[in-house]
Scaffold this active site. Structure first.
Site, PDB file in Angstrom:
ATOM      1  N   ARG A 163       0.920  -1.411   0.020  1.00 47.69           N
ATOM      2  CA  ARG A 163      -0.016   0.005  -0.110  1.00 47.69           C
ATOM      3  C   ARG A 163       0.907   1.074  -0.025  1.00 47.69           C
ATOM      4  NH1 ARG A 163      -3.874  -1.655   4.398  1.00 47.69           N
ATOM      5  NH2 ARG A 163      -5.177  -3.277   3.595  1.00 47.69           N
ATOM      6  N   ARG A 222      -3.101   6.718   1.109  1.00 49.40           N
ATOM      7  CA  ARG A 222      -3.717   8.019   1.876  1.00 49.40           C
ATOM      8  C   ARG A 222      -2.636   8.856   2.719  1.00 49.40           C
ATOM      9  NH1 ARG A 222      -8.979   5.687   4.422  1.00 49.40           N
ATOM     10  NH2 ARG A 222      -7.688   3.830   4.695  1.00 49.40           N
ATOM     11  N   ARG A 251      -7.033  11.153  -5.628  1.00 45.22           N
ATOM     12  CA  ARG A 251      -8.293  10.395  -5.305  1.00 45.22           C
ATOM     13  C   ARG A 251      -9.363  11.251  -5.122  1.00 45.22           C
ATOM     14  NH1 ARG A 251     -11.964   8.643  -4.074  1.00 45.22           N
ATOM     15  NH2 ARG A 251     -12.713   7.103  -2.571  1.00 45.22           N
ATOM     16  N   ASP A 309      -6.976  -2.904  -7.171  1.00 41.58           N
ATOM     17  CA  ASP A 309      -7.594  -3.664  -5.906  1.00 41.58           C
ATOM     18  C   ASP A 309      -7.838  -4.898  -6.127  1.00 41.58           C
ATOM     19  OD1 ASP A 309      -9.157  -2.673  -3.481  1.00 41.58           O
ATOM     20  OD2 ASP A 309     -10.353  -4.058  -4.318  1.00 41.58           O
ATOM     21  N   TYR A 338     -15.124 -12.066   0.278  1.00 39.21           N
ATOM     22  CA  TYR A 338     -16.013 -10.925  -0.077  1.00 39.21           C
ATOM     23  C   TYR A 338     -17.025 -11.050  -0.832  1.00 39.21           C
ATOM     24  CZ  TYR A 338     -11.941  -8.289   1.970  1.00 39.21           C
ATOM     25  OH  TYR A 338     -11.148  -7.707   2.800  1.00 39.21           O
TER      26      TYR A 338
END
Length: 339
Positions: free
Chosen positions: A24, A28, A37, A74, A149
């Protein structure tokens, strides 16, 4: 290009100081990422727009000079290609239409190639724009982690819905994992063909499985993927990251065929050394040491280098960097590692 340090290690060389990248690393914690973003609008728009995805992948390379860039995307683009209603809810994460047993046989992978074309375009752009010495890592989610998921329709603390689904509907689970393995292998082959130097398979939820389920869900499908990728790209280098797999990691490389074993931060150093005796390892700094900085960070870095630095090692965190990681601490990590 053999001076890419990461690739030398994945072929079994010991390189000092070891190559470093962080899971990652585009994210952010970087103000430049937050800016892009906001421009992109949605997270999926960011993943599927080659301009945006290329830019955010390059940002940590420009800022820190990591030895590898990892494609910005992703793990859930595969279920998205299966039209499972993927969307992201602020503060809650990904949401999908929960998958029922009777729907498994009707899943249609035929649109995956067109749907994932923008991601492949990003890979090709990145290989052109990255510095020659920087390796490019492609990736996907492992079939079991992606399935968790799809079955629950969202993330859960222990993936009980997927585990129950596997116990109650073993045939449907087997079919689902087979389909995901086939699709994911094709996706990795396309990334390698477009210019990725190597790929990583993220099994973020492997740690919730018992022994029999680990063999069936975390080993078997990944082995199928590795075999399929190697049939198309015999030289492909593959990193397998089965987070939380603990003692099961002792035979993970041998059973799946991956080249390098990713270690989470809970893997003890003595055990890590036995895994490294069989080939390259990657990891495994606790991401919270990066947030803490100072002595906690220095000790964490030093301990990994003392224990694993004399063998083939890719330095990384034991899981993804968190949004609250200070940039100054990333710089301190690199200085310590390379000093």
């Amino acid at each position: 290009m053999e001076q890419r340090k990461l690739m030398r290690v994945l072929k079994g060389e010991t390189v000092s100081p070891p190559p470093v990248w962080l899971m990652r690393q585009a994210g952010r914690y970087l103000p430049e990422y937050r800016e892009i973003r906001a421009k992109a609008g949605s997270f999926l728009e960011l993943c599927y727009d080659p301009d945006f995805a290329t830019e955010v992948t390059l940002q940590p390379i420009r800022r820190f000079g990591f030895d590898a860039a990892i494609l910005f995307s992703d793990i859930l683009v595969i279920p998205d290609a299966l039209d499972r209603g993927l969307h992201f809810v602020a503060g809650e994460g990904p949401k999908l239409t929960p998958l029922r047993e009777d729907e498994v046989a009707r899943l249609d992978p035929s649109r995956a190639e067109i749907h994932l074309a923008p991601v492949i375009a990003t890979v090709a752009r990145l290989r052109e724009e990255l510095p020659a010495e920087t390796a490019l890592i492609g990736f996907c989610g492992a079939p079991f982690t992606v399935a968790t998921y799809m079955i629950a329709g969202h993330g859960t603390p222990d993936q009980a819905p997927a585990r129950l689904f596997g116990y109650r509907h073993p045939e449907a689970m087997e079919k689902l994992l087979y389909l995901l393995a086939e699709m994911s292998a094709d996706y990795l082959i396309r990334q390698l063909t477009a210019g990725a130097d190597c790929v990583q398979i993220f099994d973020s939820w492997a740690g919730v499985l018992d022994e029999a389920s680990f063999e069936a869900y975390a080993v078997g499908p990944v082995r199928r993927m590795v075999e399929k990728v190697r049939a198309a790209r015999p030289e492909a280098k593959i990193i397998g990251f089965a987070k939380g797999a603990g003692a099961f990691l002792s035979t993970y490389r041998e059973k799946t065929g991956v080249d390098a074993v990713g270690l989470d931060w809970q893997v003890p150093m003595q055990f890590a050394r036995t895994i490294q005796a069989g080939g390259p390892v990657q990891g495994n700094l606790d991401p919270l040491r990066l947030i803490a900085g100072g002595r906690a960070l220095d000790e964490g870095v030093d301990r990994i280098l003392e224990n694993l630095g004399s063998g083939p090692l890719v330095f990384n965190l034991g899981h993804g960097i968190t949004p609250d990681a200070p940039i100054a601490h990333v710089e301190a990590l690199l200085k310590r590692l390379r000093g």
